[in-house]
Write a protein that holds these residues in place. Structure first.
Motif: not given
Lengths: 233, 233
Positions: B126-146
DNA sequence: TAGATTGTTAATCGATTAACAATC
DNA sequence: TAGATTGTTAATCGATTAACAATC
């Protein structure tokens, strides 16, 4: 998304009757960690006493519910004063057995398993994870948050030494039942599983299913009840 | 361990009375994903029909419970034959709104957030995840599972485009309330949170708390009830 | 004392279970 | 038909809420 949430694996009606009436209020037990979390925050803030009204506010529960739940702990407060934060914390930890963490292992060091291991939340919640198990070469032989990852084949051998009481089951769906069987063979009598599927285990083994998708279902149904036709009054 | 599990954020008694009697059986709603999982497995096995007895066995629930739960779906079976697997799946998906996944975002791309994003379980639930948010530089700007990971500061701007209805909150404890505020500011009305703490949100926003430690509490209490003094009869 | 809070008891509410009539 | 399964209705059970007496 792993399929986890929170359903006790069904105890058939007949079995429950054999055991006589229910002795504990399980919904109340499930609320205890909420109180505990709030109380630990109170303590960290240097707050020594709380009233049930304050606890209700902090947890988002109702005042009568808080009173009823506390009454089962055997902790007493003082009228006009409230409860000692320390006594309530101790009372809840004792009631849940979290004051004496149980020996445990985790099987399935994927995304969810790793997240659980890394959080450092097990110890203050009654579980001491002694080892993890997974056959994936990417994690086999490594340590996650200091916890060694062994092959699943080593579980029964190591169980003799580790003597785990609790097994956390975060394996992928196809391996869930085989891992449960390994747990049982290793003498584990309490299984906390994050799989949707029911486990087949012998009598005497307690299974707790954490079905995350149940929460998602509840969220969507609760919210559309409001946006739907029946707006209050 | 992240603090997640499954408590509806309390609806104070007074508010509930204003809305009149409860319209839906929420424990039953929470069981629907279990049926759905079993039914999808039946379907994958090429099984076209099921009886309530078979579903009870597959899910670990009781037969009367299965009947009662199915009755709220509006799906009919045939005596002596059972139900069509396809109709039951469609009925549950329609009842839960899982046939039309809702636009969603996730905030907090730590261990748990990443695990949820990687599982590919959101879409069929029932959920379509369109985007993720985090300020951690380790993940910011990357893609997780697209799925792209943006800074939390971009949430309100992107919300205008993404129009998310649901927010998944897997941030660490100290950022939980600030992120909830960002969600609300972004127009999100349904929050699925994995934090123990209560959220402060305006009326009209539905909060579902997933408190994993509640399951742990229940497991330990249920199991020691048996090993304790009161062995059956 | 007066007033606020604990803590228990009774009333309400809702979910589950059991029983059974209807149906195929 | 006979027998099995659906699906609903009534009975039981348990949790929550409300009210209030006891206490500080």
């Amino acid at each position: 998304m792993p399929s986890a949430g929170s359903e006790a694996q069904d105890v058939p009606a007949a079995d429950r009757r054999k055991r006589g009436p229910r002795l504990v209020n399980l919904p109340a037990v499930r609320r205890l960690p909420l109180y505990l979390g709030a109380l630990r925050r109170f303590r960290a803030d240097g707050c020594g006493r709380v009233s049930t009204a304050e606890l209700a506010l902090a947890t988002g529960l109702s005042d009568p519910a808080v009173k009823k739940d506390i009454s089962m702990l055997g902790v007493t407060g003082r009228a006009r004063i409230g409860y000692e934060v320390k006594s309530l914390i101790a009372g809840i930890e004792r009631y849940l057995g979290w004051d004496r963490p149980r020996r445990a292992v985790l099987a399935g060091v994927g995304g969810l398993g790793t997240a659980l291991l890394c959080g450092d939340g097990f110890q203050p919640r009654g579980l001491r994870i002694l080892a993890a198990f997974d056959d994936d070469p990417a994690v086999l032989g490594t340590r996650v948050n200091g916890i060694p990852v062994h092959g699943l084949g080593e579980l029964s051998r190591l169980a003799g030494k580790l003597k785990p009481e609790v097994g956390v089951l975060t394996a992928s769906p196809s391996r869930v039942q085989p891992v449960a069987d390994l747990f049982v063979a290793a003498g584990i009598t309490r299984i906390w599983t994050f799989a949707e599927q029911a486990l087949s285990v012998p009598r005497g083994v307690t299974v707790q299913r954490e079905v995350l998708s149940a929460g998602l279902a509840e969220l969507l149904v609760r919210s559309s009840r409001n946006s739907g036709k029946n707006i209050a009054d």
